[in-house]
Design a protein around this motif. Sequence first.
Motif, PDB file in Angstrom:
ATOM      1  N   ASN A 110       0.790  -1.240  -0.194  1.00  0.00           N
ATOM      2  CA  ASN A 110       0.005   0.003  -0.040  1.00  0.00           C
ATOM      3  C   ASN A 110       0.817   1.305   0.026  1.00  0.00           C
ATOM      4  OD1 ASN A 110      -2.484   0.100  -0.352  1.00  0.00           O
ATOM      5  ND2 ASN A 110      -3.058  -0.624   1.681  1.00  0.00           N
ATOM      6  N   LEU A 111       1.923   1.376   0.390  1.00  0.00           N
ATOM      7  CA  LEU A 111       2.976   2.323   0.162  1.00  0.00           C
ATOM      8  C   LEU A 111       4.388   1.947  -0.661  1.00  0.00           C
ATOM      9  CD1 LEU A 111       3.424   2.827   4.095  1.00  0.00           C
ATOM     10  CD2 LEU A 111       1.814   3.981   2.754  1.00  0.00           C
ATOM     11  N   SER A 112       3.937   2.370  -2.015  1.00  0.00           N
ATOM     12  CA  SER A 112       5.070   1.986  -2.873  1.00  0.00           C
ATOM     13  C   SER A 112       6.113   3.112  -2.622  1.00  0.00           C
ATOM     14  CB  SER A 112       4.581   2.081  -4.143  1.00  0.00           C
ATOM     15  OG  SER A 112       3.496   1.224  -4.609  1.00  0.00           O
ATOM     16  N   MET A 113       7.462   2.355  -2.892  1.00  0.00           N
ATOM     17  CA  MET A 113       8.642   3.213  -2.592  1.00  0.00           C
ATOM     18  C   MET A 113       9.485   3.558  -3.945  1.00  0.00           C
ATOM     19  SD  MET A 113      11.537   2.869   0.407  1.00  0.00           S
ATOM     20  CE  MET A 113      11.658   3.880   1.606  1.00  0.00           C
ATOM     21  N   VAL A 114       9.974   4.770  -3.860  1.00  0.00           N
ATOM     22  CA  VAL A 114      10.802   5.124  -5.056  1.00  0.00           C
ATOM     23  C   VAL A 114      11.999   5.128  -4.566  1.00  0.00           C
ATOM     24  CG1 VAL A 114      11.153   6.713  -7.045  1.00  0.00           C
ATOM     25  CG2 VAL A 114       8.858   5.812  -6.458  1.00  0.00           C
ATOM     26  N   PHE A 115      13.306   4.696  -5.021  1.00  0.00           N
ATOM     27  CA  PHE A 115      14.456   4.851  -4.297  1.00  0.00           C
ATOM     28  C   PHE A 115      15.443   5.774  -5.157  1.00  0.00           C
ATOM     29  CE2 PHE A 115      12.797   0.664  -3.496  1.00  0.00           C
ATOM     30  CZ  PHE A 115      13.222   0.490  -2.200  1.00  0.00           C
ATOM     31  N   GLN A 116      16.265   6.224  -4.137  1.00  0.00           N
ATOM     32  CA  GLN A 116      17.535   7.028  -4.848  1.00  0.00           C
ATOM     33  C   GLN A 116      18.194   6.399  -6.059  1.00  0.00           C
ATOM     34  OE1 GLN A 116      20.418   8.063  -1.913  1.00  0.00           O
ATOM     35  NE2 GLN A 116      21.266   9.630  -3.122  1.00  0.00           N
ATOM     36  N   ARG A 181       6.554   1.720 -11.743  1.00  0.00           N
ATOM     37  CA  ARG A 181       6.403   0.485 -11.193  1.00  0.00           C
ATOM     38  C   ARG A 181       5.752   0.730  -9.807  1.00  0.00           C
ATOM     39  NH1 ARG A 181      11.829  -2.509  -8.883  1.00  0.00           N
ATOM     40  NH2 ARG A 181      12.137  -0.285  -8.050  1.00  0.00           N
ATOM     41  N   ALA A 182       6.018   1.642  -9.151  1.00  0.00           N
ATOM     42  CA  ALA A 182       5.226   2.370  -7.843  1.00  0.00           C
ATOM     43  C   ALA A 182       3.846   2.651  -8.316  1.00  0.00           C
ATOM     44  CB  ALA A 182       5.963   3.628  -7.319  1.00  0.00           C
ATOM     45  N   LEU A 183       3.399   3.216  -9.192  1.00  0.00           N
ATOM     46  CA  LEU A 183       2.258   3.478  -9.444  1.00  0.00           C
ATOM     47  C   LEU A 183       1.280   2.257  -9.964  1.00  0.00           C
ATOM     48  CD1 LEU A 183       2.572   6.676 -11.511  1.00  0.00           C
ATOM     49  CD2 LEU A 183       1.333   6.707  -9.222  1.00  0.00           C
ATOM     50  N   ALA A 184       1.981   1.296 -10.423  1.00  0.00           N
ATOM     51  CA  ALA A 184       1.314   0.182 -10.872  1.00  0.00           C
ATOM     52  C   ALA A 184       0.686  -0.884  -9.621  1.00  0.00           C
ATOM     53  CB  ALA A 184       2.284  -0.999 -11.652  1.00  0.00           C
ATOM     54  N   MET A 185       1.154  -0.544  -8.335  1.00  0.00           N
ATOM     55  CA  MET A 185       0.811  -1.002  -7.092  1.00  0.00           C
ATOM     56  C   MET A 185      -0.579  -0.546  -6.927  1.00  0.00           C
ATOM     57  SD  MET A 185       2.688  -3.730  -6.386  1.00  0.00           S
ATOM     58  CE  MET A 185       2.513  -3.879  -4.889  1.00  0.00           C
ATOM     59  N   GLU A 186      -0.983   0.632  -7.478  1.00  0.00           N
ATOM     60  CA  GLU A 186      -2.362   1.283  -6.884  1.00  0.00           C
ATOM     61  C   GLU A 186      -2.215   1.641  -5.529  1.00  0.00           C
ATOM     62  OE1 GLU A 186      -5.776   0.556  -9.631  1.00  0.00           O
ATOM     63  OE2 GLU A 186      -4.770  -1.197  -9.500  1.00  0.00           O
TER      64      GLU A 186
ATOM     65  N   GLY B 191       6.388  -5.725  -1.241  1.00  0.00           N
ATOM     66  CA  GLY B 191       5.322  -6.833  -0.562  1.00  0.00           C
ATOM     67  C   GLY B 191       5.812  -8.034  -0.726  1.00  0.00           C
ATOM     68  N   MET B 192       6.996  -8.373  -1.525  1.00  0.00           N
ATOM     69  CA  MET B 192       7.206  -9.993  -1.812  1.00  0.00           C
ATOM     70  C   MET B 192       7.451 -10.549  -0.642  1.00  0.00           C
ATOM     71  SD  MET B 192       9.072 -10.249  -5.252  1.00  0.00           S
ATOM     72  CE  MET B 192       8.823  -9.257  -6.738  1.00  0.00           C
ATOM     73  N   SER B 193       7.082 -11.903  -0.570  1.00  0.00           N
ATOM     74  CA  SER B 193       7.493 -12.496   0.772  1.00  0.00           C
ATOM     75  C   SER B 193       8.988 -13.044   0.537  1.00  0.00           C
ATOM     76  CB  SER B 193       6.614 -13.839   0.836  1.00  0.00           C
ATOM     77  OG  SER B 193       6.756 -14.572  -0.274  1.00  0.00           O
ATOM     78  N   GLU B 194       9.650 -13.601   1.656  1.00  0.00           N
ATOM     79  CA  GLU B 194      11.004 -13.924   1.493  1.00  0.00           C
ATOM     80  C   GLU B 194      11.169 -14.991   0.104  1.00  0.00           C
ATOM     81  OE1 GLU B 194      13.709 -12.873   2.882  1.00  0.00           O
ATOM     82  OE2 GLU B 194      12.213 -11.288   3.498  1.00  0.00           O
TER      83      GLU B 194
END
Lengths: 273, 315
Positions: A110-116, A181-186, B191-194
Amino acid sequence: MDSLTISDTQNNNNNANMSGVPVIELRDIHKSYGTLKVIKGVDLAARSGDVIALIGSSGSGKSTLLRCTNLLEIPQQGDILIDGEAVRWKAHHDERQPADAVQVRRIRTNLSMVFQQFNLWGHLTILQNVIEAPVTVLGRDPAEAARFGQSLLEKVGIGDKSDNYPSQLSGGQQQRAAIARALAMEPEAMLFDEPTSALDPELQGEVVQVIKDLAIDGRTMIIVTHDMKMAADVANHVIFLHQGVIEEEGSPDQLFKKPKSTRLRQFLSSTGA
Amino acid sequence: MGGTNRPFHPVLMFEFCADPKAIDGLKWMACYLTTPKHQQFYFSFLIVLALIAGTAPLVMLLGFCGAFMRRSAILPIKWLGHIYTSMVRGVPDIVFFLFVPIAMDQAFEYTRHRILCPEVTEPVYRGNDFVVCTAAKLPLSSSPQWVHETYGFILAMIAFAVVFGAFAANTIDGALRAVPKAQLETARAYGMSERQTFWRIHLPQMWTFALPGLSNLWMVLVKSTPLLFLLGIEDIVYWARELGGTKTSFFEYPHPDWRAWYFLSLLIFYLLLTWVSEKAFAALTRRVSRGMATQGGKDATAGNAAEPEIAGARL
């Protein structure tokens, strides 16, 4: 199974949002590595549609705080509530750990992350990167996910790159792919960890533009950034972290035009803002 | 040697070979090269190929087991993994090839002896002899010759797998460690599992780091197959020596010392095998490193690039 749980919680979330519960709420977060205290009691609340910019010098703990939100780092003290649902803890040796792995995964989807450093998966094409988590984690139909993913790539302006590998793209294109990619998780909210810091100045603009568009769409976002101009343009709330505590916070106008604390004034003059 | 109950039944190839003394030239050579012993020689090439084909999957299995044991959070399992790889890698291969089949054979027979013949009170070790009751023998004395040979072959295969598995474990463990942490952290952040992280991201990216080591291992495995000879299996080296040696007029097909020719044929066989292997590994390496941000990945991806572009990221 997973996808069912997630859509259920999303419905709950929508109800929760209407009743004004913050999407992300951090209460009295403490995080240390050994004896080094990085975060010393921080509170933060992001309501639906909020764009919060976390600023501060290197080592102020802003990235660590962001990474506590989706539990990539485990704070030793404090509560994390996503849509009012508190993360459950269990004791593990001297420290605590999340008690419920399913809850952790649900929060992360529910919290998509975008990395440096973008962190696109190197062995997958751009489109495969975008649909990987929706298909494997959320259980979406691959063909449908691909159609949606392609539309997101068009939206961030790299629709023609879907079959390329990340290593074939420029940094700015890679970061835009990572945002798709982050948006695709809605997701309900997005976490940006210095999204433009690894980019050459001439490539930063294209990424900033995408983030601006997301803010206009009403996306809930927390953005850790060194780019004061972006913080001023995009955020509706700015938090200045200094040595692990909130030194000053408020609207961008307040913070950038009428900074109260000496430290913030020093910081702003050192960044040239 | 050369009993009637082998897995392979030689046939008389040509009618005119009935009397070798009466023929010469090409006909003689055709008859000579198709004698029952030569047919066994050819069959032994298949044994070598079967050994490689059978051992390779076992090596990978043991390699993954060893690598996972070494990465285990449970200390005794971790130690066991380290003991396995260090011990096997630290002992000369030949010693292990001789030790494993004999040790396993005696362990099996001893266990069967204890279970099947509880009435025998004499010790199994009598002076210099290792004696088990008839029912405990492996294979049973009454079983046909091919069962004995297959049993020996399987023991040899396990010995090879144990030795090469230790090296594979080391290679796989190293390759799993070489995958950048950020790639796995990102998978977890989505959200991927191990388990999903391992199968979808970690394992696919591991191959590009593992293949150089594994291809070396494959080559060494191919080249080690003549060690079968040491285990008393009638392999290609045995037959090349046997058939190539000088044959006096007592033999049906007398000839001088032709061992050089026979060994030359082995040399060509191994060269062909390793040449094909190299081609296959080169193709495999291109396949697994496609897109990866390594020099190998760059070379492999260059072919399908939409446009030549320099990554502007400071990576």
